[in-house]
Design an enzyme around this catalytic site. Structure first.
Site, PDB file in Angstrom:
ATOM      1  N   ASP A  41     -72.621 -30.411   8.518  1.00  0.00           N
ATOM      2  CA  ASP A  41     -73.633 -30.808   9.510  1.00  0.00           C
ATOM      3  C   ASP A  41     -74.365 -29.565  10.034  1.00  0.00           C
ATOM      4  O   ASP A  41     -74.666 -29.475  11.232  1.00  0.00           O
ATOM      5  CB  ASP A  41     -73.018 -31.626  10.654  1.00  0.00           C
ATOM      6  CG  ASP A  41     -74.079 -32.373  11.465  1.00  0.00           C
ATOM      7  OD1 ASP A  41     -75.250 -32.442  11.028  1.00  0.00           O
ATOM      8  OD2 ASP A  41     -73.730 -32.898  12.549  1.00  0.00           O
ATOM      9  N   ASN A  69     -73.143 -32.891  18.377  1.00  0.00           N
ATOM     10  CA  ASN A  69     -72.991 -34.340  18.354  1.00  0.00           C
ATOM     11  C   ASN A  69     -72.610 -34.808  16.958  1.00  0.00           C
ATOM     12  O   ASN A  69     -73.319 -34.491  16.015  1.00  0.00           O
ATOM     13  CB  ASN A  69     -74.309 -35.013  18.779  1.00  0.00           C
ATOM     14  CG  ASN A  69     -74.102 -36.470  19.117  1.00  0.00           C
ATOM     15  OD1 ASN A  69     -73.009 -36.885  19.476  1.00  0.00           O
ATOM     16  ND2 ASN A  69     -75.145 -37.254  18.963  1.00  0.00           N
ATOM     17  N   GLY A  95     -75.869 -29.161  18.107  1.00  0.00           N
ATOM     18  CA  GLY A  95     -75.748 -28.699  16.725  1.00  0.00           C
ATOM     19  C   GLY A  95     -75.212 -27.292  16.559  1.00  0.00           C
ATOM     20  O   GLY A  95     -75.430 -26.424  17.401  1.00  0.00           O
TER      21      GLY A  95
HETATM   22  O1  DOR Z   1     -75.239 -31.864  16.453  1.00  0.00           O
HETATM   23  C1  DOR Z   1     -76.095 -32.485  15.833  1.00  0.00           C
HETATM   24  N1  DOR Z   1     -77.234 -31.886  15.400  1.00  0.00           N
HETATM   25  N2  DOR Z   1     -75.899 -33.771  15.608  1.00  0.00           N
HETATM   26  C2  DOR Z   1     -76.844 -34.543  15.056  1.00  0.00           C
HETATM   27  O2  DOR Z   1     -76.592 -35.687  14.869  1.00  0.00           O
HETATM   28  C3  DOR Z   1     -78.183 -33.997  14.735  1.00  0.00           C
HETATM   29  C4  DOR Z   1     -78.122 -32.556  14.505  1.00  0.00           C
HETATM   30  C5  DOR Z   1     -79.462 -31.895  14.523  1.00  0.00           C
HETATM   31  O3  DOR Z   1     -80.381 -32.363  13.817  1.00  0.00           O
HETATM   32  O4  DOR Z   1     -79.632 -30.896  15.225  1.00  0.00           O
HETATM   33 ZN    ZN Z   2     -75.420 -36.910  12.897  1.00  0.00          ZN
HETATM   34 ZN    ZN Z   3     -76.474 -34.202  10.960  1.00  0.00          ZN
END
Ligand code: DOR
Ligand code: ZN
Ligand code: ZN
Ligand code: ZN
Length: 386
Positions: free
Chosen positions: A266, A239, A285
């Site tokens: 990320d 995300n 994620g």
């Molecule tokens: O893919 C994601 N993982 N998007 C996010 O906004 C949060 C993150 C996570 O903390 O795992």
């Molecule tokens: Zn994020």
């Molecule tokens: Zn993030």
């Protein structure tokens, strides 16, 4: 001691302004020790960590905890963000001045999004007065609902709930207007959508203090990865979601023309058990610290889409300038933060060599070049490999 650099390239140490180190609270996913070791292996000497830990990094005590843990166990400089709201519940603002005094480099809602416009406006007013960047996970929860991938032809074909690009761009539009209203520096996290890139481009052309970052996965992949794996593999789930070729090309164009200031990973490790859950219920994620530079070097520089020096800027001077850090360049007389990159040797991404606890990457099995062989943070060797 003499180290033979053997014709490799010496670069300023990389900065990653968006990583999830998971400590305190989610040590099964990652710790400050393992996450920063992964950073060092990826050539990074500075990472900025997100506050969606347990407890959430919403108080000066917890910011001090991150600094102390890093001093004991860290392999790079760690700069924590503080949460905008207490517990990341989106209800009550944190003590932003107290967080600043404890050493945060910005405040953020990453992990949730601050949906209330009045609350975000108040946070931006406070942050502007303190000269703190406001770092935004731009997502309208009402539009995103319980989506698990990009809303489009693939989600329709698979019958999976989608997250429209509009969930991102509508929130960016709001936050740009709030930044203009308050004078805050708005930094948009992980931009992924063509309309969003255009909004940031327009805001910059109007002279607003708006900056943004893009991840390697949004630069290299499209939603077709989910089709190809029968939507059963949650290692493809992230995300904001991987979007269309049009969106991918808009991100690449934004990187080329300066609309997008920097690359950020990320880095979001999860356990294998969590990622083995069904696609709709598994967490979002990807891990990214160890493979970000080699992936982009191989896929963008080697293919002629981006000059090497431009890619290097996106990992070094640009993030340093945006966050006003005294880093990101090699200066005679300064303590070294550097990485030595072997541009030639090809290596396949496998689980075994990774220092992160996470194995959740859609790039597993890919062969790439541009690996760091030596990383030095503040004069100390933090990674040395082949
Ligand atoms: O893919 C994601 N993982 N998007 C996010 O906004 C949060 C993150 C996570 O903390 O795992
Ligand atoms: Zn994020
Ligand atoms: Zn993030
Ligand atoms: Zn789109």
């Amino acid at each position: 001691e003499t180290i033979d650099l053997n014709g490799n390239l010496i670069l300023p140490g990389f900065l990653d302004m968006h990583v999830h180190l998971r400590q305190p609270g989610f040590e099964a996913k990652e710790t400050i020790e393992t996450g920063t070791a992964a950073a060092a292996r990826g050539g990074f000497t500075t990472v900025a960590c997100m506050p969606n830990t347990r407890p959430v990094l919403d108080s000066p005590e917890l910011i001090r905890y991150v600094y102390e843990k890093t001093a004991q166990e860290g392999s790079c400089t760690v700069l924590p963000y503080g949460a905008i709201t207490k517990g990341e519940l989106g209800e009550e603002l944190t003590d932003i001045a107290g967080l600043k005094a404890a050493g945060v480099i910005g405040i953020t809602d990453d992990g949730v999004g601050v949906q209330s416009s009045s609350l975000m406006r108040e946070a931006m007013r406070t942050a502007a007065a303190l000269d703190l960047p406001v770092v935004i996970h731009s997502e309208d929860e009402d539009l995103a609902k319980d989506g698990c991938m990009n809303e489009g032809v693939v989600s329709k074909r698979l019958g999976l709930p989608g997250i429209p690009g509009l969930a991102e761009s509508a929130m960016i539009a709001r936050d740009i207007l709030l930044a203009e209203d308050t004078g805050a520096h708005l930094h948009v996290c992980h931009i992924s959508d063509a309309a969003s890139v255009e909004l940031v481009r327009h805001a910059k052309s109007r002279g607003l203090k708006v900056t943004t970052e893009v991840t390697p996965h949004h630069l290299l992949l499209t939603e077709a990865i989910i089709d190809q794996t029968d939507a059963s593999d949650a290692n493809m789930k992230v995300n904001p979601p991987i979007r269309t070729e049009k969106d991918r090309l808009a991100c690449l164009q934004g990187l080329l023309d300066g609309t997008i200031d920097m690359v950020a990973t990320d880095h979001a490790p999860h356990t294998e058990e969590e990622k083995q859950r069904p696609f709709q219920t598994a967490p979002f994620g990807f891990v990214g610290l160890e493979i970000a530079f080699p992936l982009l070097y191989t896929e963008l520089v080697q293919t002629g889409h981006l000059p090497l020096h431009e890619l290097v800027k996106k990992f070094t001077v640009n993030p340093a300038q945006v966050f006003k850090l005294d880093r990101g360049s090699l200066t005679v007389g300064k303590v070294a933060d550097l990485t030595v990159v072997d541009l030639d040797t090809e290596r396949t991404i496998t689980g075994e060599e990774l220092k992160t606890k996470g194995r959740n990457t859609p790039f597993m099995g890919k062969t790439v070049q541009g690996w760091s062989v030596l990383t030095i943070n503040q004069g100390r060797i933090t990674y040395q490999g082949k």
